[in-house]
Design a protein around this motif. Sequence first.
Motif, PDB file in Angstrom:
ATOM      1  N   PRO A 116     -73.713  32.605   7.506  1.00 37.97           N
ATOM      2  CA  PRO A 116     -74.376  32.767   6.213  1.00 37.97           C
ATOM      3  C   PRO A 116     -75.493  33.815   6.282  1.00 37.97           C
ATOM      4  O   PRO A 116     -76.254  33.859   7.245  1.00 37.97           O
ATOM      5  N   ALA A 117     -75.545  34.624   5.259  1.00 45.79           N
ATOM      6  CA  ALA A 117     -76.664  35.555   5.126  1.00 45.79           C
ATOM      7  C   ALA A 117     -77.784  34.938   4.302  1.00 45.79           C
ATOM      8  O   ALA A 117     -78.955  35.284   4.461  1.00 45.79           O
ATOM      9  N   ILE A 118     -77.416  33.999   3.421  1.00 43.69           N
ATOM     10  CA  ILE A 118     -78.388  33.314   2.555  1.00 43.69           C
ATOM     11  C   ILE A 118     -78.080  31.825   2.583  1.00 43.69           C
ATOM     12  O   ILE A 118     -76.939  31.416   2.337  1.00 43.69           O
ATOM     13  N   GLU A 119     -79.086  31.010   2.867  1.00 44.87           N
ATOM     14  CA  GLU A 119     -78.939  29.556   2.814  1.00 44.87           C
ATOM     15  C   GLU A 119     -79.799  29.016   1.682  1.00 44.87           C
ATOM     16  O   GLU A 119     -80.993  29.317   1.604  1.00 44.87           O
ATOM     17  N   LEU A 120     -79.189  28.226   0.809  1.00 43.10           N
ATOM     18  CA  LEU A 120     -79.873  27.696  -0.362  1.00 43.10           C
ATOM     19  C   LEU A 120     -79.764  26.170  -0.385  1.00 43.10           C
ATOM     20  O   LEU A 120     -78.912  25.587   0.276  1.00 43.10           O
ATOM     21  N   GLY A 121     -80.620  25.550  -1.184  1.00 46.00           N
ATOM     22  CA  GLY A 121     -80.714  24.100  -1.163  1.00 46.00           C
ATOM     23  C   GLY A 121     -79.821  23.358  -2.120  1.00 46.00           C
ATOM     24  O   GLY A 121     -79.800  22.126  -2.111  1.00 46.00           O
ATOM     25  N   SER A 122     -79.073  24.059  -2.967  1.00 53.65           N
ATOM     26  CA  SER A 122     -78.220  23.355  -3.922  1.00 53.65           C
ATOM     27  C   SER A 122     -77.039  24.225  -4.336  1.00 53.65           C
ATOM     28  O   SER A 122     -77.084  25.459  -4.237  1.00 53.65           O
ATOM     29  N   ILE A 123     -75.985  23.564  -4.812  1.00 52.05           N
ATOM     30  CA  ILE A 123     -74.807  24.268  -5.326  1.00 52.05           C
ATOM     31  C   ILE A 123     -75.186  25.128  -6.522  1.00 52.05           C
ATOM     32  O   ILE A 123     -74.674  26.247  -6.692  1.00 52.05           O
ATOM     33  N   GLU A 124     -76.080  24.604  -7.361  1.00 51.87           N
ATOM     34  CA  GLU A 124     -76.480  25.351  -8.560  1.00 51.87           C
ATOM     35  C   GLU A 124     -77.145  26.678  -8.199  1.00 51.87           C
ATOM     36  O   GLU A 124     -76.908  27.710  -8.850  1.00 51.87           O
ATOM     37  N   LEU A 125     -77.960  26.682  -7.158  1.00 54.00           N
ATOM     38  CA  LEU A 125     -78.588  27.929  -6.713  1.00 54.00           C
ATOM     39  C   LEU A 125     -77.547  28.897  -6.155  1.00 54.00           C
ATOM     40  O   LEU A 125     -77.632  30.112  -6.390  1.00 54.00           O
ATOM     41  N   ILE A 126     -76.568  28.372  -5.434  1.00 56.65           N
ATOM     42  CA  ILE A 126     -75.503  29.235  -4.917  1.00 56.65           C
ATOM     43  C   ILE A 126     -74.778  29.912  -6.076  1.00 56.65           C
ATOM     44  O   ILE A 126     -74.503  31.118  -6.038  1.00 56.65           O
ATOM     45  N   GLU A 127     -74.460  29.155  -7.120  1.00 58.46           N
ATOM     46  CA  GLU A 127     -73.786  29.734  -8.287  1.00 58.46           C
ATOM     47  C   GLU A 127     -74.626  30.836  -8.917  1.00 58.46           C
ATOM     48  O   GLU A 127     -74.098  31.899  -9.296  1.00 58.46           O
ATOM     49  N   ALA A 128     -75.928  30.598  -9.022  1.00 57.03           N
ATOM     50  CA  ALA A 128     -76.805  31.604  -9.622  1.00 57.03           C
ATOM     51  C   ALA A 128     -76.822  32.884  -8.795  1.00 57.03           C
ATOM     52  O   ALA A 128     -76.748  33.996  -9.343  1.00 57.03           O
ATOM     53  N   TYR A 129     -76.891  32.762  -7.471  1.00 57.83           N
ATOM     54  CA  TYR A 129     -76.929  33.941  -6.616  1.00 57.83           C
ATOM     55  C   TYR A 129     -75.604  34.709  -6.668  1.00 57.83           C
ATOM     56  O   TYR A 129     -75.590  35.946  -6.690  1.00 57.83           O
ATOM     57  N   VAL A 130     -74.495  33.979  -6.692  1.00 60.53           N
ATOM     58  CA  VAL A 130     -73.188  34.655  -6.758  1.00 60.53           C
ATOM     59  C   VAL A 130     -73.036  35.384  -8.086  1.00 60.53           C
ATOM     60  O   VAL A 130     -72.531  36.519  -8.137  1.00 60.53           O
ATOM     61  N   SER A 131     -73.467  34.762  -9.168  1.00 57.84           N
ATOM     62  CA  SER A 131     -73.335  35.396 -10.487  1.00 57.84           C
ATOM     63  C   SER A 131     -74.144  36.684 -10.584  1.00 57.84           C
ATOM     64  O   SER A 131     -73.830  37.556 -11.395  1.00 57.84           O
ATOM     65  N   LEU A 132     -75.159  36.815  -9.731  1.00 61.11           N
ATOM     66  CA  LEU A 132     -75.959  38.045  -9.689  1.00 61.11           C
ATOM     67  C   LEU A 132     -75.350  39.100  -8.766  1.00 61.11           C
ATOM     68  O   LEU A 132     -75.905  40.179  -8.601  1.00 61.11           O
ATOM     69  N   GLY A 133     -74.214  38.757  -8.150  1.00 58.16           N
ATOM     70  CA  GLY A 133     -73.541  39.711  -7.279  1.00 58.16           C
ATOM     71  C   GLY A 133     -74.136  39.819  -5.894  1.00 58.16           C
ATOM     72  O   GLY A 133     -73.930  40.827  -5.202  1.00 58.16           O
ATOM     73  N   LEU A 134     -74.836  38.770  -5.440  1.00 53.95           N
ATOM     74  CA  LEU A 134     -75.529  38.841  -4.153  1.00 53.95           C
ATOM     75  C   LEU A 134     -74.667  38.409  -2.980  1.00 53.95           C
ATOM     76  O   LEU A 134     -75.113  38.431  -1.833  1.00 53.95           O
ATOM     77  N   GLY A 135     -73.427  37.990  -3.237  1.00 53.61           N
ATOM     78  CA  GLY A 135     -72.560  37.599  -2.145  1.00 53.61           C
ATOM     79  C   GLY A 135     -71.482  36.630  -2.597  1.00 53.61           C
ATOM     80  O   GLY A 135     -71.239  36.450  -3.795  1.00 53.61           O
ATOM     81  N   VAL A 136     -70.823  36.014  -1.614  1.00 50.65           N
ATOM     82  CA  VAL A 136     -69.764  35.038  -1.845  1.00 50.65           C
ATOM     83  C   VAL A 136     -70.307  33.668  -1.458  1.00 50.65           C
ATOM     84  O   VAL A 136     -70.909  33.505  -0.384  1.00 50.65           O
ATOM     85  N   GLY A 137     -70.106  32.669  -2.320  1.00 51.10           N
ATOM     86  CA  GLY A 137     -70.701  31.355  -2.096  1.00 51.10           C
ATOM     87  C   GLY A 137     -69.688  30.287  -1.736  1.00 51.10           C
ATOM     88  O   GLY A 137     -68.557  30.295  -2.219  1.00 51.10           O
ATOM     89  N   VAL A 138     -70.113  29.346  -0.870  1.00 54.61           N
ATOM     90  CA  VAL A 138     -69.295  28.185  -0.513  1.00 54.61           C
ATOM     91  C   VAL A 138     -69.688  27.028  -1.423  1.00 54.61           C
ATOM     92  O   VAL A 138     -70.872  26.691  -1.546  1.00 54.61           O
ATOM     93  N   SER A 139     -68.677  26.418  -2.051  1.00 57.97           N
ATOM     94  CA  SER A 139     -68.972  25.345  -2.998  1.00 57.97           C
ATOM     95  C   SER A 139     -67.833  24.326  -2.972  1.00 57.97           C
ATOM     96  O   SER A 139     -66.975  24.361  -2.083  1.00 57.97           O
ATOM     97  N   ILE A 140     -67.855  23.400  -3.920  1.00 59.99           N
ATOM     98  CA  ILE A 140     -66.784  22.425  -4.072  1.00 59.99           C
ATOM     99  C   ILE A 140     -66.295  22.449  -5.513  1.00 59.99           C
ATOM    100  O   ILE A 140     -67.043  22.769  -6.434  1.00 59.99           O
ATOM    101  N   ALA A 141     -65.021  22.100  -5.693  1.00 57.49           N
ATOM    102  CA  ALA A 141     -64.449  21.995  -7.029  1.00 57.49           C
ATOM    103  C   ALA A 141     -64.743  20.605  -7.562  1.00 57.49           C
ATOM    104  O   ALA A 141     -64.264  19.610  -7.026  1.00 57.49           O
TER     105      ALA A 141
END
Length: 253
Positions: free
Chosen positions: A177-202
């Motif tokens: 990981p280049a960026i570690e965040l504390g929640s799925i919601e933050l990961i979604e926000a960072y990905v939507s800004l084009g900052l990388g690819v996020g690991v999440s769950i469906a």
Amino acid sequence: MPYGIQQPAISGQISQLEKTLGLKLFHRRPFGLTAAGLRLFDEIEDFFSALIDLPAYVRGHPRQQLRLAAPARILRDYLPELLLTYKRIIAEELLRKGEIDLAITELGGKTGVSIQCHRLIQLPLILLIPKRAPFKDLAAILDLDPDFPSLISLPPNEVITKHFQAGLGKMKLGWSPAIELGSIELIEAYVSLGLGVGVSIATPGRRIQKGFRVLPLPKFSRLTIAALWIGELPALATSFLADIRKMAARMSR
């Protein structure tokens, strides 16, 4: 006073205590402790201040509290994994102590021998990618080696992150990981800004937010959500568990 006692009753008890001891303990006007009263208070203060913890102590599991101070680097780099380990075991400990009837939690490994477990739902891992990114699957991303896009994930001790890294390991691949965040919601926000690819769950029933797309990871272990309990559940907990199981079944479909 934190009790339903009226002033005359308190005055009567004070007078009785002084009569029993044969000492004057209080000055009435202005109110205050005499020297004898101060000595008595010093002797009994520790006992009465500990009464709040006495029921738990008698039951064999006194309340425990950790007060911790550490430099920012220690708090950031070294303590999270240890503290999350304590957080993961707390549900099982509360069950063993009888302080809760039922725990709904992520499964990151085997449970204790005495704990009954019902797996409620398994949520597949997914990758979130920026909407305009050209990737169609994981292979397309991995073909970019050594120019992988930045990986955004939860901390390494989270079950989701462990499953993802284990899946990569089976493929004999490494992607830190280049960026570690504390929640799925933050990961979604960072990905939507084009900052990388996020690991999440469906998550069933949840709509995909604008700004990113979903890539399934069918070969990776799923995140298991389970109910844990010990012994025979009370009637209310049994009913609640039945409703949770029905809800999980609907979500799975």
